[in-house]
Motif scaffolding. Structure first.
Motif, PDB file in Angstrom:
ATOM      1  N   UNK A  77      43.567  36.863  42.849  1.00  0.00           N
ATOM      2  CA  UNK A  77      43.483  37.027  41.400  1.00  0.00           C
ATOM      3  C   UNK A  77      43.229  35.686  40.719  1.00  0.00           C
ATOM      4  N   UNK A  86      40.177  41.191  31.534  1.00  0.00           N
ATOM      5  CA  UNK A  86      41.249  41.196  32.543  1.00  0.00           C
ATOM      6  C   UNK A  86      42.059  42.493  32.592  1.00  0.00           C
ATOM      7  N   UNK A  87      42.642  42.946  31.447  1.00  0.00           N
ATOM      8  CA  UNK A  87      43.409  44.197  31.531  1.00  0.00           C
ATOM      9  C   UNK A  87      42.546  45.404  31.866  1.00  0.00           C
ATOM     10  N   UNK A 133      48.757  45.632  44.137  1.00  0.00           N
ATOM     11  CA  UNK A 133      48.414  44.357  43.507  1.00  0.00           C
ATOM     12  C   UNK A 133      47.263  43.695  44.254  1.00  0.00           C
ATOM     13  N   UNK A 134      47.236  43.857  45.586  1.00  0.00           N
ATOM     14  CA  UNK A 134      46.097  43.310  46.339  1.00  0.00           C
ATOM     15  C   UNK A 134      44.826  44.051  45.936  1.00  0.00           C
ATOM     16  N   UNK A 175      42.053  45.480  35.586  1.00  0.00           N
ATOM     17  CA  UNK A 175      43.289  45.892  36.251  1.00  0.00           C
ATOM     18  C   UNK A 175      43.498  47.396  36.113  1.00  0.00           C
ATOM     19  N   UNK A 235      44.118  45.489  43.005  1.00  0.00           N
ATOM     20  CA  UNK A 235      43.691  44.984  41.690  1.00  0.00           C
ATOM     21  C   UNK A 235      43.026  43.622  41.850  1.00  0.00           C
ATOM     22  N   UNK A 275      39.087  42.406  41.263  1.00  0.00           N
ATOM     23  CA  UNK A 275      38.749  41.306  40.363  1.00  0.00           C
ATOM     24  C   UNK A 275      37.899  40.265  41.089  1.00  0.00           C
ATOM     25  N   UNK A 295      39.790  34.980  38.950  1.00  0.00           N
ATOM     26  CA  UNK A 295      39.813  34.896  37.502  1.00  0.00           C
ATOM     27  C   UNK A 295      39.306  33.540  37.003  1.00  0.00           C
TER      28      UNK A 295
END
Lengths: 153, 425
Positions: B24, B43-44, B279-280, B47, B282, B286, B28
């Protein structure tokens, strides 16, 4: 103290996941037995799973459940290792804070524009979207605790 | 630019940042450089969109099912049953371990959970019986990787979510190759035990076999319902996961094993693994976003088109890439970063995506036992105090040869993976 709260939030997330299992099973029953498939279970399951993921994010971090390559840092001298962990935690903290802030912005926009989800049931978009800044905030708490300990579990 | 992206990611990874955050943060940063302030607002959305998939909801449900069966000791019942039947054969404990790996893989979609559960029960017993340490560790670490090949499989769910393939068909495609690999592992276990002269334990009485089988039968019937339901078209893979999870909870409650602490442990373990994987997901999406912005896929596809390689060369080249990536990435990030690039190429080259999924699964099994990020190596070395991952890794080497043989067979004979899924309704 905060760790206890993070664990409670994770437990809540776990309950949500069991609820998803119940809902989707009910969907199967509704389809076969009552011949009446629902339209809302699919979307609600996705939203609950999102919420579970982000509610548990802090405890997952603090319990050391994340996959990471600690092969090299384990060989560092304790002092150097502490310093490395602090730098890593600061970078992750910055990202989590940004995620929280931008997530909040997107909620403000969603509420202002009255956006709803693109799905069969028209839930206000901020309901699932709020999982993201909530999770961001939980992650900020988690990483702050790591900074306090100068150690990533 | 692309090189700098991967360099930054590698640097964060080596510094010990969790994979999800390393993906991330590096992804990012580059999104900021490329898109400026637009990246912030995106970003949101990224996600949210990356988790907005019904197929993904199957992942926590399969994890829940496996955790219920582990906490309620239904896994242990299954192991006892297998041991009572084959434990007295020469090398019986090794044979029972391989069979248990295959059996638990049919309950769990995760290779790490399979290796951990099998290892917890069988490693101490095998060491006590005087089996060679390296052999024991290698057997369980490699045997555990069957988890993602034999259905259900978390990897196949990811594959289905990222492509247009049906998770049900992908699951069923893994059945024959999974059994093939099980037979190869069994053959090696028998051969090794025979050469070392390992004797079997005491033969279990028929009475005992009957009792242990009856006790394990309930747990053993769950995978039959899950896989059978998918095969006959009664449920989708996600529904099968939900029904399986709920039935396992009911079963554990009926057996009186759903105590307060067990429930708590089930909830926490399930949600932790889910949160980690999601989380990985998401972060990898990204990161993949940036890789796409850098036009890496187009560059690769054009290079391929110009070079004019055939499908087989392409597959072998991709396997090499997976082997390389598998050294320092885990399965979820490899899949999310590479599959969106590779899948369109499969279509243009007319490679059967289901066949390719099985090939890729075996490559992911390699990723699980190759350092420095071979999760099964760490799981096994973590189970037995005083064991290093290096020792486990050396133990897996003979099994890697067997996996390479299975891979060669799957590539050489596509019907091994494509014949059975044709009958899925």
């Amino acid at each position: 103290m905060i760790d206890r709260w993070l664990e409670r939030l994770a437990l809540l997330g776990g309950v949500l996941l069991v609820a998803v299992g119940g809902l989707i099973s009910y969907e199967v029953v509704a389809r076969y037995l009552f011949n009446a498939p629902t339209t809302w279970i699919l979307d609600v399951s996705i939203y609950l799973t999102m919420w579970a993921t982000f509610l548990a994010a802090g405890h997952t971090l603090r319990a050391g459940a994340h996959i990471r390559m600690d092969l090299y840092v384990r060989r560092l001298a304790p002092r150097v290792r502490r310093r490395t962990d602090v730098i890593v935690a600061l970078v992750a903290l910055a990202f989590s804070a940004l995620l929280t802030w931008q997530g909040l912005q997107s909620i403000v926009d969603a509420v202002r524009l009255g956006e709803v989800t693109l799905s069969t049931i028209r839930v206000p978009l901020w309901v699932p979207l709020a999982a993201i800044p909530t999770g961001g905030l939980i992650l900020v708490a988690g990483w702050l605790l790591c900074l306090r300990d100068r150690r990533i579990p | 630019m692309t090189a700098a992206l991967f360099l930054l990611f590698g640097l964060l990874l080596v510094a010990g940042m969790p994979v999800a955050f390393a993906l991330a943060a590096s992804g990012f940063s580059f999104l900021l450089i490329l898109n400026g302030s637009g990246a912030l607002a995106a970003l949101p959305t990224i996600a949210y969109d990356s988790l907005n998939s019904f197929t993904f909801t199957a992942i926590p449900l399969y994890i829940l099912m496996a955790n219920v069966l582990i906490q309620s000791e239904i896994g242990r019942d299954l192991y006892r049953m297998i041991q009572d039947w084959v434990g007295h054969w020469p090398g019986g404990l090794a044979i029972a371990t391989v069979l248990f790996c295959a059996g638990f893989s049919a309950i769990s979609g995760s290779s790490v959970a399979t290796a951990a559960t099998v290892g917890m029960l069988s490693i101490p017993e095998m060491l006590r019986a005087g089996y060679d340490r390296r052999f024991v560790f290698g057997l369980v670490a490699a045997g555990g990787t069957l988890g993602i090949l034999i259905p259900p499989s978390l990897f196949m769910i990811l594959y289905a979510a990222l492509t247009d393939e049906s998770a049900g068909k992908l699951f069923i495609a893994g059945v024959v190759p999974g059994l093939l690999l099980t037979v190869l592992f069994l053959a090696y276990a028998v051969f090794f035990s025979w050469r070392r002269g390992y004797r079997g334990g005491e033969r279990a009485s028929w009475q005992r076999r009957f009792t242990s089988t009856r006790r394990a039968l309930w747990g053993a019937s769950l995978p039959v319902i899950v896989v059978g339901g998918i095969y006959t078209g009664a449920f989708t893979a996600t529904e099968a996961a939900a029904v399986g999870a709920l039935l396992s909870l009911v079963l554990a409650a009926l057996l009186g094993r759903l105590t307060g602490p067990a429930i708590r442990q089930i909830l926490l373990d399930t949600v932790k693994t889910t949160s980690m994987i999601f989380l990985i997901i998401v972060a990898a999406i990204l990161f993949g976003h940036v890789v796409t912005l850098l036009k890496l896929p187009q560059v690769m596809i054009t290079a391929l088109a110009v070079s004019g390689v055939g499908p087989l060369t392409f597959i072998l080249a991709v396997c090499m890439i997976f082997l390389f990536l598998g050294d320092f990435l885990e399965v979820v990030s490899i899949t999310l970063i590479t599959l969106p690039i590779i899948y369109p190429v499969l279509k243009t080259m007319q490679i059967d995506p289901i066949w390719f999924a099985v090939i890729m699964t075996i490559m992911m099994e390699f990723a699980l036992i190759t350092p420095p990020v071979g999760l099964n190596l760490f799981v096994i070395s973590g189970l037995q105090p005083g064991t290093t991952w290096e020792e486990v890794f050396r133990g897996t080497l003979p099994f890697m040869i067997l996996m390479a043989i299975a891979l060669a067979l799957v590539i050489a004979f596509p019907p091994l993976s494509t014949w059975l899924p044709r009958y899925v309704r």
